[in-house]
Design an enzyme around this catalytic site. Structure first.
Site, PDB file in Angstrom:
ATOM      1  N   MET A   1       0.882  -1.155   0.000  1.00 30.24           N
ATOM      2  CA  MET A   1       0.000   0.000   0.000  1.00 30.24           C
ATOM      3  C   MET A   1       0.927   1.214   0.000  1.00 30.24           C
ATOM      4  SD  MET A   1      -3.045   0.976  -0.213  1.00 30.24           S
ATOM      5  CE  MET A   1      -4.391  -0.010   0.435  1.00 30.24           C
ATOM      6  N   ASP A   2       0.732   2.100  -0.948  1.00 28.61           N
ATOM      7  CA  ASP A   2       1.559   3.308  -1.028  1.00 28.61           C
ATOM      8  C   ASP A   2       0.903   4.434  -0.245  1.00 28.61           C
ATOM      9  OD1 ASP A   2       3.196   1.863  -2.672  1.00 28.61           O
ATOM     10  OD2 ASP A   2       2.737   2.976  -4.506  1.00 28.61           O
TER      11      ASP A   2
ATOM     12  N   GLY B   1       3.653  -1.349  -4.910  1.00 23.08           N
ATOM     13  CA  GLY B   1       4.590  -2.479  -4.840  1.00 23.08           C
ATOM     14  C   GLY B   1       5.034  -2.748  -6.269  1.00 23.08           C
TER      15      GLY B   1
ATOM     16  N   LYS C   1      15.628   5.555 -18.821  1.00 22.83           N
ATOM     17  CA  LYS C   1      16.208   6.870 -18.542  1.00 22.83           C
ATOM     18  C   LYS C   1      15.133   7.937 -18.385  1.00 22.83           C
ATOM     19  CE  LYS C   1      20.263   7.341 -20.661  1.00 22.83           C
ATOM     20  NZ  LYS C   1      21.239   7.520 -21.723  1.00 22.83           N
ATOM     21  N   GLY C   2      14.045   7.583 -17.700  1.00 23.21           N
ATOM     22  CA  GLY C   2      12.979   8.554 -17.465  1.00 23.21           C
ATOM     23  C   GLY C   2      12.438   9.079 -18.785  1.00 23.21           C
TER      24      GLY C   2
ATOM     25  N   THR D   1       5.648   8.018  -9.908  1.00 25.13           N
ATOM     26  CA  THR D   1       5.732   6.708  -9.246  1.00 25.13           C
ATOM     27  C   THR D   1       5.203   5.626 -10.185  1.00 25.13           C
ATOM     28  OG1 THR D   1       5.106   7.876  -7.234  1.00 25.13           O
ATOM     29  CG2 THR D   1       5.145   5.472  -7.122  1.00 25.13           C
TER      30      THR D   1
ATOM     31  N   ASP E   1       7.791   0.632 -13.594  1.00 20.97           N
ATOM     32  CA  ASP E   1       6.989  -0.606 -13.494  1.00 20.97           C
ATOM     33  C   ASP E   1       6.091  -0.751 -14.720  1.00 20.97           C
ATOM     34  OD1 ASP E   1       8.104  -1.093 -11.000  1.00 20.97           O
ATOM     35  OD2 ASP E   1       6.516  -0.005  -9.950  1.00 20.97           O
TER      36      ASP E   1
ATOM     37  N   ASN F   1       7.669   2.652 -23.772  1.00 21.31           N
ATOM     38  CA  ASN F   1       7.949   4.074 -23.478  1.00 21.31           C
ATOM     39  C   ASN F   1       6.654   4.884 -23.495  1.00 21.31           C
ATOM     40  OD1 ASN F   1      10.698   4.026 -23.163  1.00 21.31           O
ATOM     41  ND2 ASN F   1      11.163   4.635 -25.258  1.00 21.31           N
TER      42      ASN F   1
ATOM     43  N   GLY G   1      -0.819   8.213  -8.368  1.00 20.82           N
ATOM     44  CA  GLY G   1      -0.699   6.815  -7.935  1.00 20.82           C
ATOM     45  C   GLY G   1       0.063   6.012  -8.979  1.00 20.82           C
TER      46      GLY G   1
HETATM   47  O1  RIB Z   1       8.113   1.417  -8.287  1.00 20.80           O
HETATM   48  C1  RIB Z   1       7.176   2.100  -7.521  1.00 20.80           C
HETATM   49  C2  RIB Z   1       6.811   1.291  -6.322  1.00 20.80           C
HETATM   50  O2  RIB Z   1       7.935   1.164  -5.493  1.00 20.80           O
HETATM   51  C3  RIB Z   1       5.744   1.894  -5.451  1.00 20.80           C
HETATM   52  O3  RIB Z   1       4.432   1.556  -5.830  1.00 20.80           O
HETATM   53  C4  RIB Z   1       6.123   1.432  -4.063  1.00 20.80           C
HETATM   54  O4  RIB Z   1       5.220   0.520  -3.497  1.00 20.80           O
HETATM   55  C5  RIB Z   1       7.510   0.842  -4.186  1.00 20.80           C
HETATM   56  O5  RIB Z   1       7.505  -0.511  -4.101  1.00 20.80           O
END
Ligand code: RIB
Length: 293
Positions: A14-15, A41, A207-208, A234, A238, A262, A273
């Site tokens: 949970m963020d 996560g 590289k963002g 964030t 992922d 990309n 989020g």
């Molecule tokens: O990569 C981003 C994630 O890193 C976030 O959601 C956080 O939970 C951390 O694991």
């Protein structure tokens, strides 16, 4: 066309996200501008990115016995991610990430909680999910021996492995030799290259907003990113990993897969989020068409 099967072995958090204007000094108290909780996560995020993009996704991981676990389990179901490999550990808290959003970037502190109990035995119990996949996706927010166990099972079964080495840790050569692609960001890449043998043929460095680079026989290849106005960065990496693995698992070539990932990653930062802005395949293709017209 058959949907590619991806198994993600990794963290579910949970963020806890606070937005504010500048980093406080030591001992200083500041007013923030917002606070919210979001599913996160690295494992869960990558699973959602792959599922929204069209993959059939299974997750192996763990949640605790608290309220966060219940909310996150509901979201796993809403995203149509199979949670047969996700256990709940009643006497543990669910993993959390305290996320500080300021000055256009994020800083994250992770407390693993139940993610720390994703053991090699747990992976062994769900080995079928791993060997029946077209691709396995790993990060480093669960114990390293479980990452190594997964890579051993996948490698023996001939299932390709993508490793996102985040957060940065020292990696054994026995792990690195089994993975098909390693996808670090620039900071993680610096750690990796410093401590390892030649990884060039499996390295993709994100590289963002500049996109991604990899090495080919002809030299360095740069696949540029797409400019957007970021709201929350964030989970951008992922999103890249989840979409890239889906594209590669269905047979796209590496350059095309990077371009699509990309675009997905650019879209992902336009909402709050980690998972809020993760796009469907259709949204990614429309975005690329718009940018190229
Ligand atoms: O990569 C981003 C994630 O890193 C976030 O959601 C956080 O939970 C951390 O694991």
């Amino acid at each position: 066309m058959r949907r590619p099967k991806i198994t993600v072995v990794g963290s579910i958090n949970m963020d806890l996200t606070t937005t504010f204007d500048r980093m406080p000094q030591k001992g200083e108290t500041l007013h923030g501008t917002s606070f919210a909780t979001y599913p996160g996560g690295k494992g869960f995020n990558q699973a959602v990115a792959a599922a929204r993009f069209g993959a059939e996704v299974s997750m192996i991981g763990a949640v605790g016995g608290d309220g966060f676990a219940q909310s996150l389990s509901l979201i796993l179901a809403e995203e149509k991610i199979s949670a047969a490999g996700v256990c709940s550990i009643k006497d543990m808290s669910t993993g959390t990430a305290t996320i500080l959003l300021t000055e256009g970037d994020n800083r994250i502190i992770v407390v693993p909680g139940a993610n720390g109990r994703v053991t090699p035995e747990h992976i062994e119990e769900h080995r079928n999910l791993v060997i029946e996949s077209d691709m396995v996706l790993l990060q480093l927010e669960i114990p390293m021996e479980s990452v190594e166990k997964t890579s051993q099972i996948a490698y023996e079964a001939g299932v390709p492995i993508i490793l996102n080495p985040a957060p940065s840790k020292q990696l054994s050569s026995k792990l690195l030799e089994k993975v098909t692609y390693v996808i670090p960001n620039e900071a993680e890449a610096a750690d990796l290259i410093a401590g390892s043998t030649d990884l060039h043929d499996k390295l993709l460095i994100t590289k963002g907003k500049q996109g991604v680079m990899f090495y080919s026989k002809e030299g360095t290849v740069q696949i540029p990113g797409y400019p957007v106005n970021p709201v929350d960065t964030t989970g951008a990496g992922d999103t890249f990993c989840g979409i890239l693995s889906t594209c590669l698992a269905r047979g796209d070539n590496l350059e095309e897969a990077c371009k699509i990932a990309n675009a997905g990653s650019a879209l992902s930062v336009t909402k709050s989020g980690a998972q809020g802005g993760m796009p469907t395949e259709q949204a990614v293709l429309e975005f690329i068409r718009e940018k190229e017209s």
